[in-house]
Design a protein around this motif. Sequence first.
Motif, PDB file in Angstrom:
ATOM      1  N   GLU A 148      30.921  31.924  40.631  1.00  0.00           N
ATOM      2  CA  GLU A 148      31.166  32.533  39.323  1.00  0.00           C
ATOM      3  C   GLU A 148      32.578  32.178  38.844  1.00  0.00           C
ATOM      4  OE1 GLU A 148      32.440  34.850  36.315  1.00  0.00           O
ATOM      5  OE2 GLU A 148      33.206  35.309  38.319  1.00  0.00           O
ATOM      6  N   GLU A 183      34.949  33.556  36.859  1.00  0.00           N
ATOM      7  CA  GLU A 183      36.101  34.458  36.943  1.00  0.00           C
ATOM      8  C   GLU A 183      36.595  34.556  38.379  1.00  0.00           C
ATOM      9  OE1 GLU A 183      36.615  37.840  38.210  1.00  0.00           O
ATOM     10  OE2 GLU A 183      37.352  39.011  36.504  1.00  0.00           O
ATOM     11  N   ALA A 184      35.651  34.581  39.324  1.00  0.00           N
ATOM     12  CA  ALA A 184      36.041  34.627  40.733  1.00  0.00           C
ATOM     13  C   ALA A 184      36.818  33.361  41.102  1.00  0.00           C
ATOM     14  CB  ALA A 184      34.806  34.774  41.620  1.00  0.00           C
ATOM     15  N   ILE A 237      40.337  33.788  39.670  1.00  0.00           N
ATOM     16  CA  ILE A 237      41.157  34.734  40.447  1.00  0.00           C
ATOM     17  C   ILE A 237      41.563  34.107  41.787  1.00  0.00           C
ATOM     18  CG2 ILE A 237      41.178  37.011  41.579  1.00  0.00           C
ATOM     19  CD1 ILE A 237      41.180  37.312  38.568  1.00  0.00           C
ATOM     20  N   ALA A 291      30.788  35.004  31.455  1.00  0.00           N
ATOM     21  CA  ALA A 291      30.669  36.321  30.831  1.00  0.00           C
ATOM     22  C   ALA A 291      31.607  37.324  31.488  1.00  0.00           C
ATOM     23  CB  ALA A 291      29.231  36.811  30.932  1.00  0.00           C
ATOM     24  N   CYS A 292      31.783  37.176  32.813  1.00  0.00           N
ATOM     25  CA  CYS A 292      32.573  38.140  33.565  1.00  0.00           C
ATOM     26  C   CYS A 292      34.024  38.184  33.110  1.00  0.00           C
ATOM     27  CB  CYS A 292      32.538  37.807  35.051  1.00  0.00           C
ATOM     28  SG  CYS A 292      30.903  37.939  35.737  1.00  0.00           S
ATOM     29  N   SER A 293      34.502  37.131  32.462  1.00  0.00           N
ATOM     30  CA  SER A 293      35.914  37.116  32.093  1.00  0.00           C
ATOM     31  C   SER A 293      36.108  37.506  30.632  1.00  0.00           C
ATOM     32  CB  SER A 293      36.508  35.737  32.324  1.00  0.00           C
ATOM     33  OG  SER A 293      36.133  34.879  31.277  1.00  0.00           O
ATOM     34  N   SER A 294      35.004  37.689  29.908  1.00  0.00           N
ATOM     35  CA  SER A 294      35.170  37.979  28.487  1.00  0.00           C
ATOM     36  C   SER A 294      35.116  39.474  28.242  1.00  0.00           C
ATOM     37  CB  SER A 294      34.086  37.280  27.667  1.00  0.00           C
ATOM     38  OG  SER A 294      32.873  37.979  27.788  1.00  0.00           O
ATOM     39  N   LYS A 295      35.764  39.898  27.199  1.00  0.00           N
ATOM     40  CA  LYS A 295      35.807  41.325  26.883  1.00  0.00           C
ATOM     41  C   LYS A 295      34.414  41.838  26.538  1.00  0.00           C
ATOM     42  CE  LYS A 295      40.580  41.265  25.331  1.00  0.00           C
ATOM     43  NZ  LYS A 295      41.104  40.088  24.632  1.00  0.00           N
ATOM     44  N   SER A 296      33.599  40.962  25.950  1.00  0.00           N
ATOM     45  CA  SER A 296      32.284  41.389  25.492  1.00  0.00           C
ATOM     46  C   SER A 296      31.236  41.299  26.592  1.00  0.00           C
ATOM     47  CB  SER A 296      31.855  40.499  24.335  1.00  0.00           C
ATOM     48  OG  SER A 296      31.771  39.163  24.775  1.00  0.00           O
ATOM     49  N   LEU A 297      31.594  40.675  27.732  1.00  0.00           N
ATOM     50  CA  LEU A 297      30.659  40.388  28.820  1.00  0.00           C
ATOM     51  C   LEU A 297      29.532  39.457  28.378  1.00  0.00           C
ATOM     52  CD1 LEU A 297      30.420  43.838  30.617  1.00  0.00           C
ATOM     53  CD2 LEU A 297      31.676  41.831  31.342  1.00  0.00           C
ATOM     54  N   HIS A 342      27.877  30.871  33.675  1.00  0.00           N
ATOM     55  CA  HIS A 342      28.450  31.781  34.663  1.00  0.00           C
ATOM     56  C   HIS A 342      29.410  31.050  35.608  1.00  0.00           C
ATOM     57  CE1 HIS A 342      27.503  35.163  37.719  1.00  0.00           C
ATOM     58  NE2 HIS A 342      28.126  35.710  36.700  1.00  0.00           N
TER      59      HIS A 342
END
Lengths: 398, 133
Positions: A318, A320-321, A324, A338-344, A361
């Motif tokens: 993923e 965002e992982a 990080i 999606a995991c990194s966006s404010k709206s998912l 993703h």
Amino acid sequence: MSKKVYLDYAATTPVDPAVFRAMSAFLKKDFGNPSSVHYFGQKAKSAVEESRQKIAGFLGCSGEEVIFTGSATEANNLSINGLLKGINGSQKNISKPHLIISTIEHHAIFEPCLDLKKRGKVELDFLPVDGDGIVKINELEKLVKPNTVLISIIYANNEIGTIQPIAEIGKLIKRINEKREFKIYFHTDAVQAVNFLDCNTDNLCVDMLTVSSHKIYGPKGAGALYIRKGTPVAPLILGGGQESGFRSGTENVPGIVGFAEAVACIQDPRTKIKNIRIRQLRDKLIKRVLKEIPDSQLIGSKTFRLPNNVNFNFKSAEGEAIVIALDQKGIAASTGSACSSKSLEPSHVLLALGLSEEEAHGSLRLTIGKYTTEEEINKVLKVLPPIIKRLREIAGVN
Amino acid sequence: MTNQPYYSKEVVKRFLHPKNLGRIKNADGTGKVGNPRCGDIMKLDIKVEKKKNKEIIKDVKFHTLGCAAAIATSDMIADLVKGKTFNKALKVGYSDVAKALGSVPSVKLHCCVLAQQGLKAAIEDYKKKSEKK
């Protein structure tokens, strides 16, 4: 701990030392308000006008066609909402204007257009892109309607760096306009393109063009909109009538001076050499990552792509992982997951290319800049493969 | 607006070095849940022990495809429910997971919910299997 590696130049850039030097006098010594008639004011005013000329030179237009704004987002909003406001006065026969934008526009175009549509002010159509992230220019003419007033296509996409055929589209619109009662205006968001591509407004056949300072080693808080003479844009911010009435508010003098200096730096012949080196580093990164990391792919055209942009998709890892984990190793990157966006929501750009939500993703964007070194790229090549392997272990996929 | 780093130290620690990663051989129950909003997928195995007619979760292991928060919450819920009866384990709320992790960004609270659902699915799977026996 070793030095941090910044590979997010499409997000923002550090200020060039020459830019910093040019700005500093206007933060302290020459702090005047350009609207004032005294010495301090006139000193600031002449700096703003000189800056305008520099940027006009880069865009191949006249100074009065360059309007400074507080950001490129503001410039994009002005191009859309300002034009609609202006047209309402001049073209009364159009009851509901029609806009065409690409499916891979930046949010600063997307959102104002969606907002207008939601409020019933406009009809909106999208020009799709192919799997390589290039607009389907052949489908543009079919989308045009009698009430079409504006077409806005991003010059180079911020996520995947794909370059759109703006000059070709500009010429097509010119041809379409010859047969029409109402002119269709053409805007391009050139924010990501400025560092690398021709931004001559006549070559591109555009009526409006957006530029940003902080993506080109200038300070944040400065942007500009080129408005071709005769384009009926009405101001959105009213007040003291600065910027020939197009954008009220005391000018951000140090920001504007820094912005112009950043543009001057791009025109330095050495920029070409730097950009070749950036491309070489990028190509090394692409080649090695695709070779060394299984189930990886490059998103977007390799050919029609900014020399500094890489956007990978990794299966079963993923985004965002990954970001990080890279950050923990001192490497700054970005993702359309999606995991990194404010709206998912996954990035609309990646979905527009036909990627599944699952593929979006696993996206990772690395953007190179003029301060990037080969050692830094080597560090990514060393650090990234084990991160992907580890995340796949955590996902239970080997 | 908070002035904290995006992820707490505990989230980063658990993301980088999860303690409960993997699968349980001959697991008594398995839950597989996906988050429809962001696309994360979590698989959770439980080992159950019967003590005085009560079922106790003896071990939990997981695999998660997702962001740092999804991985950290998967790992944390495993620790929080180990040694607990089903009833008590199911009472572990998403806010308990978030609290144990120090803090979780508000946009990531749904990851804690995913962990909760994963556990619930694993317990249900166990119950279904034991009914068949």
